[in-house]
Motif scaffolding. Structure first.
Motif, PDB file in Angstrom:
ATOM      1  N   GLU A 148       0.835  -1.206   0.000  1.00 18.42           N
ATOM      2  CA  GLU A 148       0.000   0.000   0.000  1.00 18.42           C
ATOM      3  C   GLU A 148       0.873   1.261   0.000  1.00 18.42           C
ATOM      4  OE1 GLU A 148      -3.093   0.382  -0.401  1.00 18.42           O
ATOM      5  OE2 GLU A 148      -4.025  -1.542   0.036  1.00 18.42           O
ATOM      6  N   LYS A 149       1.972   1.195   0.724  1.00 13.36           N
ATOM      7  CA  LYS A 149       2.855   2.352   0.799  1.00 13.36           C
ATOM      8  C   LYS A 149       3.499   2.650  -0.544  1.00 13.36           C
ATOM      9  CE  LYS A 149       6.783   4.169   3.433  1.00 13.36           C
ATOM     10  NZ  LYS A 149       7.753   3.894   4.532  1.00 13.36           N
ATOM     11  N   ARG A 150       3.826   1.586  -1.289  1.00  9.78           N
ATOM     12  CA  ARG A 150       4.519   1.747  -2.573  1.00  9.78           C
ATOM     13  C   ARG A 150       3.602   1.572  -3.773  1.00  9.78           C
ATOM     14  NH1 ARG A 150       7.423   0.184   1.367  1.00  9.78           N
ATOM     15  NH2 ARG A 150       9.621   0.752   1.608  1.00  9.78           N
ATOM     16  N   LYS A 151       2.325   1.213  -3.493  1.00 14.71           N
ATOM     17  CA  LYS A 151       1.343   0.992  -4.557  1.00 14.71           C
ATOM     18  C   LYS A 151       1.835  -0.031  -5.570  1.00 14.71           C
ATOM     19  CE  LYS A 151      -1.389   3.890  -2.677  1.00 14.71           C
ATOM     20  NZ  LYS A 151      -2.571   3.378  -1.932  1.00 14.71           N
ATOM     21  N   GLU A 152       2.472  -1.069  -5.033  1.00 15.23           N
ATOM     22  CA  GLU A 152       3.004  -2.140  -5.885  1.00 15.23           C
ATOM     23  C   GLU A 152       2.997  -3.439  -5.094  1.00 15.23           C
ATOM     24  OE1 GLU A 152       7.060  -3.249  -8.401  1.00 15.23           O
ATOM     25  OE2 GLU A 152       7.013  -1.505  -7.076  1.00 15.23           O
ATOM     26  N   ALA A 153       2.466  -4.505  -5.692  1.00 15.51           N
ATOM     27  CA  ALA A 153       2.356  -5.795  -5.000  1.00 15.51           C
ATOM     28  C   ALA A 153       3.665  -6.567  -5.115  1.00 15.51           C
ATOM     29  CB  ALA A 153       1.213  -6.614  -5.582  1.00 15.51           C
ATOM     30  N   THR A 154       4.578  -6.320  -4.169  1.00 12.63           N
ATOM     31  CA  THR A 154       5.862  -7.016  -4.144  1.00 12.63           C
ATOM     32  C   THR A 154       6.002  -7.794  -2.840  1.00 12.63           C
ATOM     33  OG1 THR A 154       6.932  -5.055  -3.194  1.00 12.63           O
ATOM     34  CG2 THR A 154       6.961  -5.271  -5.588  1.00 12.63           C
ATOM     35  N   LEU A 155       7.034  -8.647  -2.767  1.00  9.89           N
ATOM     36  CA  LEU A 155       7.283  -9.465  -1.584  1.00  9.89           C
ATOM     37  C   LEU A 155       8.609  -9.042  -0.956  1.00  9.89           C
ATOM     38  CD1 LEU A 155       6.273 -12.919  -3.113  1.00  9.89           C
ATOM     39  CD2 LEU A 155       4.884 -11.467  -1.640  1.00  9.89           C
ATOM     40  N   PRO A 156       8.561  -8.194   0.085  1.00 14.64           N
ATOM     41  CA  PRO A 156       9.783  -7.679   0.709  1.00 14.64           C
ATOM     42  C   PRO A 156      10.470  -8.724   1.596  1.00 14.64           C
ATOM     43  CG  PRO A 156       7.864  -6.892   1.888  1.00 14.64           C
ATOM     44  CD  PRO A 156       7.341  -7.631   0.694  1.00 14.64           C
ATOM     45  N   LEU A 157      11.655  -8.378   2.071  1.00  7.80           N
ATOM     46  CA  LEU A 157      12.439  -9.301   2.901  1.00  7.80           C
ATOM     47  C   LEU A 157      11.684  -9.714   4.154  1.00  7.80           C
ATOM     48  CD1 LEU A 157      15.046 -10.801   3.594  1.00  7.80           C
ATOM     49  CD2 LEU A 157      15.931  -8.658   4.569  1.00  7.80           C
TER      50      LEU A 157
END
Length: 204
Positions: A148-157
């Protein structure tokens, strides 16, 4: 293996497919990537595993799925994928899990007391299962906030670290439950979580 295990098998194949696809693409690019198929397979597997948990009267399993189910939908929205579904499909995916609970409760097949007092699950094991599912689910809560913060569905560490911790706890729960389908799935998951953590560190 009980008669409902086919649902768990299919769900785990879907979950396994999402992780395998993500893993292969990440290995090729030498960094952690998040393909669109990850979210579609996640949503499908979560739906089936929720039904499996309902049929087995396994509250910890149901809890984990219902918490992440709508996060998968949100990630599809962020990826601009959710809108490709017809409106009736969107409404069905939102409403079916809720309808299952209401229908089961009103027909006497779904008893909240039985969920919290399943004679097949010792109290300490029940608590372990709930805590494990909460920790395991927090990975997607963390991922959701990150996305939500980056407006991108990624998988962080942080997603992979929580996955490994929660996965090991969940594996312990299913070992004591002697649910061999989910034992195998969680073992494979732990391997993939560990590998993604390694890829993140190598990238840095």
């Amino acid at each position: 293996m009980d008669k409902f295990s086919i649902l768990a098998v299919i769900a785990q194949l879907l979950f396994g497919g999402r992780m395998l696809t993500q893993w292969i693409l990440s290995e090729r690019q030498k960094q952690v990537v998040t393909p669109l198929t990850f979210w579609w397979l996640s949503l499908s597997g979560s739906f089936l595993l929720f039904i499996y948990g309902y049929l087995r009267v396994d509250f910890p399993l149901m809890l984990g799925q219902v918490l992440t189910y709508f996060i998968y939908i949100r990630n599809l929205q962020l990826q601009d994928q959710w809108r490709i579904l017809p409106k009736w499909s969107q409404l069905a995916l939102f409403g079916i899990p809720i309808a299952i609970v209401i229908y089961g409760y009103n027909n006497g097949t779904y008893d909240l007391k039985n969920l919290f007092n399943n004679p097949d699950i010792a109290q300490w094991l029940f608590i372990l299962g709930v805590v494990a599912q909460v920790v395991f689910t927090l990975r997607f809560v963390y991922q959701w906030m990150y996305a939500e913060k980056r407006k991108e569905a990624t998988l962080p560490l942080g997603f992979w670290i929580l996955s490994l911790i929660g996965g090991v706890m969940t594996l312990t729960y299913f070992i004591f439950r002697m649910d061999f389908v989910l034992i195998v799935s969680n073992v494979m998951g732990a391997i993939i979580y560990s590998r993604n953590i390694i890829l993140y560190h190598r990238k840095q």
